[in-house]
Design an enzyme around this catalytic site. Structure first.
Site, PDB file in Angstrom:
ATOM      1  N   GLU A  90       0.839  -1.205   0.000  1.00  0.00           N
ATOM      2  CA  GLU A  90       0.000   0.000   0.000  1.00  0.00           C
ATOM      3  C   GLU A  90       0.868   1.246   0.000  1.00  0.00           C
ATOM      4  O   GLU A  90       1.968   1.248   0.546  1.00  0.00           O
ATOM      5  CB  GLU A  90      -0.862   0.048   1.266  1.00  0.00           C
ATOM      6  CG  GLU A  90      -1.859  -1.053   1.409  1.00  0.00           C
ATOM      7  CD  GLU A  90      -2.582  -0.959   2.746  1.00  0.00           C
ATOM      8  OE1 GLU A  90      -2.750   0.170   3.260  1.00  0.00           O
ATOM      9  OE2 GLU A  90      -2.956  -2.010   3.276  1.00  0.00           O
ATOM     10  N   CYS A 103       2.769   8.482   2.056  1.00  0.00           N
ATOM     11  CA  CYS A 103       3.145   7.507   3.079  1.00  0.00           C
ATOM     12  C   CYS A 103       3.583   6.228   2.366  1.00  0.00           C
ATOM     13  O   CYS A 103       2.780   5.578   1.699  1.00  0.00           O
ATOM     14  CB  CYS A 103       1.959   7.238   4.007  1.00  0.00           C
ATOM     15  SG  CYS A 103       2.370   6.177   5.402  1.00  0.00           S
ATOM     16  N   CYS A 110       4.515  -7.077   7.906  1.00  0.00           N
ATOM     17  CA  CYS A 110       5.303  -6.519   9.015  1.00  0.00           C
ATOM     18  C   CYS A 110       5.401  -7.544  10.144  1.00  0.00           C
ATOM     19  O   CYS A 110       4.417  -8.209  10.474  1.00  0.00           O
ATOM     20  CB  CYS A 110       4.643  -5.242   9.534  1.00  0.00           C
ATOM     21  SG  CYS A 110       5.579  -4.407  10.840  1.00  0.00           S
ATOM     22  N   CYS A 114       2.624  -5.058  16.418  1.00  0.00           N
ATOM     23  CA  CYS A 114       1.881  -4.097  17.240  1.00  0.00           C
ATOM     24  C   CYS A 114       0.407  -4.489  17.235  1.00  0.00           C
ATOM     25  O   CYS A 114      -0.201  -4.635  16.171  1.00  0.00           O
ATOM     26  CB  CYS A 114       2.069  -2.677  16.698  1.00  0.00           C
ATOM     27  SG  CYS A 114       3.790  -2.122  16.718  1.00  0.00           S
ATOM     28  N   CYS A 117      -2.350  -2.440  15.177  1.00  0.00           N
ATOM     29  CA  CYS A 117      -2.026  -2.033  13.811  1.00  0.00           C
ATOM     30  C   CYS A 117      -2.425  -3.092  12.798  1.00  0.00           C
ATOM     31  O   CYS A 117      -2.090  -4.274  12.947  1.00  0.00           O
ATOM     32  CB  CYS A 117      -0.529  -1.750  13.709  1.00  0.00           C
ATOM     33  SG  CYS A 117       0.009  -1.230  12.070  1.00  0.00           S
ATOM     34  N   HIS A 217       3.757   5.445  21.615  1.00  0.00           N
ATOM     35  CA  HIS A 217       2.418   4.908  21.900  1.00  0.00           C
ATOM     36  C   HIS A 217       2.171   4.464  23.339  1.00  0.00           C
ATOM     37  O   HIS A 217       1.089   3.976  23.656  1.00  0.00           O
ATOM     38  CB  HIS A 217       2.072   3.764  20.942  1.00  0.00           C
ATOM     39  CG  HIS A 217       2.231   4.110  19.499  1.00  0.00           C
ATOM     40  ND1 HIS A 217       1.729   5.279  18.966  1.00  0.00           N
ATOM     41  CD2 HIS A 217       2.854   3.458  18.483  1.00  0.00           C
ATOM     42  CE1 HIS A 217       2.030   5.329  17.677  1.00  0.00           C
ATOM     43  NE2 HIS A 217       2.717   4.263  17.362  1.00  0.00           N
ATOM     44  N   CYS A 334      -2.672   2.053   8.223  1.00  0.00           N
ATOM     45  CA  CYS A 334      -1.646   1.274   7.537  1.00  0.00           C
ATOM     46  C   CYS A 334      -2.019  -0.200   7.529  1.00  0.00           C
ATOM     47  O   CYS A 334      -2.323  -0.781   8.567  1.00  0.00           O
ATOM     48  CB  CYS A 334      -0.300   1.438   8.241  1.00  0.00           C
ATOM     49  SG  CYS A 334       0.386   3.083   8.131  1.00  0.00           S
TER      50      CYS A 334
END
Length: 349
Positions: A90, A103, A110, A114, A117, A217, A334
């Protein structure tokens, strides 16, 4: 076969030496593919016919195809791109009053894990090459050209951990920053990391004038362990030591990204701990209203809570901002668009 987009100007100059070409040949190729936007070697008229044949045999100019193109009511534009090996990534355009920011994703999937996410819904398949990241900018620029617009800012903040793909990300930055390529100013380029201390220290020595954002965060290890798996390997004291080293070495401020998640990290006690954590830093805190993801158990903090948190930081001399929200109607977070597409394809099987 070489992908021309993968090369910095210095690396392409060295490669030209291996082909017994003069060093200026690299600048010529950069001019053709980035400034003149020509990808047909036969049209590169100031390059000898013999070397054009070599280029056609040994080089490619690889761009992904657009699978999904979504445009939000607020002008945010999100692309799902696919490379020849089937890898999908993306990239998202965010229009600001100061220009168009892109972005950029740095990995296919990934591994940071997290828990809030969408990028972590699908595990990392591979790193993106520098040229594949450059092509994200190229493809979006081609779409914007019809409106006489162009990418002015880049944030490496999409899917993936940039410092887990360090070398390729550094080459990507040098390519898009080069005056012979896309000429995007270094201070218009930002890299966001979950916090790998050794890479933050290394980044401090790169001599770049780019920006660094820390995906923080949480104000303490207990909460960070709960929502960010990487914190088990790199506790906050190690991360903050690396940030201080970066600030001292570069004299540049960092941005602390802080997603506001209801009843997790949004209390005034958390605000107090956050003030103590970043006290003395050159940086500021960017509060990010959480964008609800249906596969995740979290909810966004309400506006009153965000405002109270903001005011507490401000009162205690920590500079806060609240990030403008983009593309709430088009899978803005994301990894959401890619995850949605991959899950949809699996359901068809």
């Amino acid at each position: 076969m070489f992908n021309l987009y993968d090369f910095t100007l210095d690396k392409l100059t060295s490669l030209m030496n291996e082909y017994h070409q003069k060093p200026f040949r690299a600048r010529q190729l950069f001019s053709w593919i980035y400034q003149k936007e020509v990808t047909d070697f036969d049209k590169m008229s100031d390059i000898s016919k013999d070397f054009r044949e070599i280029l056609k045999n040994d080089f490619l100019i690889i761009k992904p195809k657009i699978i999904v193109d979504e445009i939000s009511k607020d002008g945010t534009r999100k692309l799902l791109l696919e490379y020849s090996d089937g890898a999908k990534i993306e990239t998202a355009l965010m229009p600001y009053n100061y220009g168009d920011a892109l972005c950029v994703s740095s990995q296919v999937g990934c591994n940071m894990g997290c828990s809030f996410c969408a990028s972590g819904l699908l595990r990392k398949e591979r790193n993106l090459t520098s040229g594949e990241m450059v092509a994200e900018v190229i493809v979006m620029n081609e779409l914007l050209k019809k409106e006489n617009r162009r990418i002015s800012h880049v944030v490496v903040m999409g899917t993936g951990e940039p410092f887990d793909n360090y070398e390729n990300v550094m080459d990507f930055i040098r390519i898009i920053n080069s005056p012979f390529a896309l000429a995007i100013g270094a201070r218009h380029i930002s890299v966001s990391t979950c916090g790998i201390p050794s890479k933050i220290r290394r980044y401090a020595l790169e001599g770049l004038q780019t920006n660094l954002a820390i995906s923080l965060h949480a104000p303490n290890d207990e909460i960070r362990h709960q929502i960010m798996k990487i914190s088990h390997a790199y506790p906050l004291n190690e991360l903050m030591d690396a940030v201080k080293y970066y600030e001292k070495t570069t004299n540049r401020r960092v941005t602390y990204e802080y997603i506001m998640i209801k009843d997790i990290n949004d209390s005034l006690k958390c605000a107090e701990e956050l003030v103590n954590l970043v006290k003395g830093s050159l940086g500021f805190v960017n509060l990010i209203p959480y964008n609800k993801i249906k596969e995740m158990p979290y909810e966004r903090s309400d506006e009153k809570t965000i405002h109270a948190f903001y005011e507490y930081l401000l009162k205690h001399h920590v500079r806060p901002t609240v990030r403008k929200e983009f593309g709430k109607d088009i899978n803005a977070s994301c990894g959401q668009l890619r995850a949605k597409e991959m899950i949809k394809n699996e359901e068809k099987l």
